[in-house]
Design an enzyme around this catalytic site. Structure first.
Site, PDB file in Angstrom:
ATOM      1  N   GLU A 191      39.589 -13.257  54.812  1.00  8.01           N
ATOM      2  CA  GLU A 191      39.213 -11.843  54.830  1.00  8.01           C
ATOM      3  C   GLU A 191      37.917 -11.730  55.618  1.00  8.01           C
ATOM      4  OE1 GLU A 191      40.025  -9.567  51.398  1.00  8.01           O
ATOM      5  OE2 GLU A 191      41.478 -10.973  50.598  1.00  8.01           O
ATOM      6  N   ARG A 196      51.927  -7.832  51.338  1.00  2.53           N
ATOM      7  CA  ARG A 196      51.220  -6.832  50.532  1.00  2.53           C
ATOM      8  C   ARG A 196      51.291  -7.216  49.060  1.00  2.53           C
ATOM      9  NH1 ARG A 196      48.231  -4.746  54.485  1.00  2.53           N
ATOM     10  NH2 ARG A 196      49.368  -3.472  55.971  1.00  2.53           N
ATOM     11  N   LYS A 217      38.539  -8.856  60.718  1.00  2.54           N
ATOM     12  CA  LYS A 217      39.271 -10.125  60.636  1.00  2.54           C
ATOM     13  C   LYS A 217      39.471 -10.777  62.000  1.00  2.54           C
ATOM     14  CE  LYS A 217      41.852  -8.829  56.487  1.00  2.54           C
ATOM     15  NZ  LYS A 217      43.189  -8.852  55.855  1.00  2.54           N
TER      16      LYS A 217
END
Length: 268
Positions: A3, A250, A51
């Site tokens: 991240e 997700r 990112k």
């Protein structure tokens, strides 16, 4: 977990290993750059944008270039001393090798590996929202962008790098838990969007400079998160079993008691 903080930390590793040095060799193992030779180029800067990792290169008489990579879920860069064994990942995952007299930087499983004029950077990263770890961080601007799509879920909105750059599944899940927000709450139902994005930025920034990511304040294994990676384990606040929803990349974790579904508005 790659991240925003992981990419920022990676940029610092490459900065320490390469910045200011002249490349003595390069080996690209992707078709589009297979014949590229960066020997003679100086690594002027190692930077991150959300990112995305940006190595900026200079050479007398040539326009500056940017080597752009995206780590996604599996990517990584490692720095080695010349002659040191490359042990981070299997060799077939190597996408690029950059050499200087004092260091060797190896990029594994990189995505969106591209080389282009530094003057064109904005064409490639200009769509990104405020960078949580950048000088351009602006919570109000991030909240404004999120609010432009009121029917979207808050989980989706936080992951959209066009709204704010640097949040992934870990910080999304932890931010929503700490704010008491059900992940599928519509943006229009979130009472304090600036407060939500400020918290996300605070969590990401708290891990800048270290590789162990924690949102609880503890660095002990198994105690670094409230909900992320804790499916079926008891909530640290209320004891309810943590839930998990997985759709492709997700992944969402939440506590059904601490993050209740908002009451439906009665039809008029």
């Amino acid at each position: 977990m790659p991240e925003g903080d992981t990419v920022w930390n990676t940029a610092r590793v490459l900065e320490k290993a390469l910045q200011g040095d002249v490349l003595t060799g390069s080996d690209f193992r992707v078709p589009q750059l297979a014949t590229t030779d960066l020997s003679g180029w100086t690594v002027a800067e190692s930077a991150s944008r959300g990112k995305h990792l940006l190595l900026r290169l200079t050479r007398d008489g040539s326009q500056p270039l940017t080597l752009h990579s995206h780590l996604r879920m599996e990517g990584a860069w490692r720095a080695y001393a010349p002659g040191e064994r490359w042990t981070a990942r299997p060799a077939h995952l190597i996408r690029v090798v950059l050499r200087t007299r004092r260091s060797v930087a190896v990029g594994y499983h990189l995505h969106e590996l591209a080389l282009y004029p530094t003057a064109d950077e904005e064409q490639h990263v200009g769509h990104l929202g405020p960078d949580l770890l950048g000088a351009d961080w602006d919570a109000d601007e991030a909240a404004r962008r999120i609010a432009e799509q009121p029917e979207r879920t808050i989980a989706e909105a936080l992951l959209d790098q066009r709204n704010l750059a640097g949040v992934g599944n870990l910080y999304k899940a932890e931010t929503l838990f700490l704010r008491g927000l059900w992940p599928w709450t519509h943006v229009s139902q979130v009472a304090d969007l600036p407060g939500t994005v400020k918290l996300a930025q605070k969590l990401v920034a708290s891990n800048r400079g270290r590789w162990t990511q924690t949102t609880t304040g503890s660095l002990r294994r198994g105690q670094t998160s409230y909900v992320y990676g804790r499916r079926a384990q008891p909530c640290r606040r209320c004891g309810a079993a943590i839930q998990k929803d997985e759709k492709g990349e997700r992944i969402t974790y939440w506590c059904p008691r601490c993050q209740p579904r908002p009451a439906e508005k009665p039809e008029s």
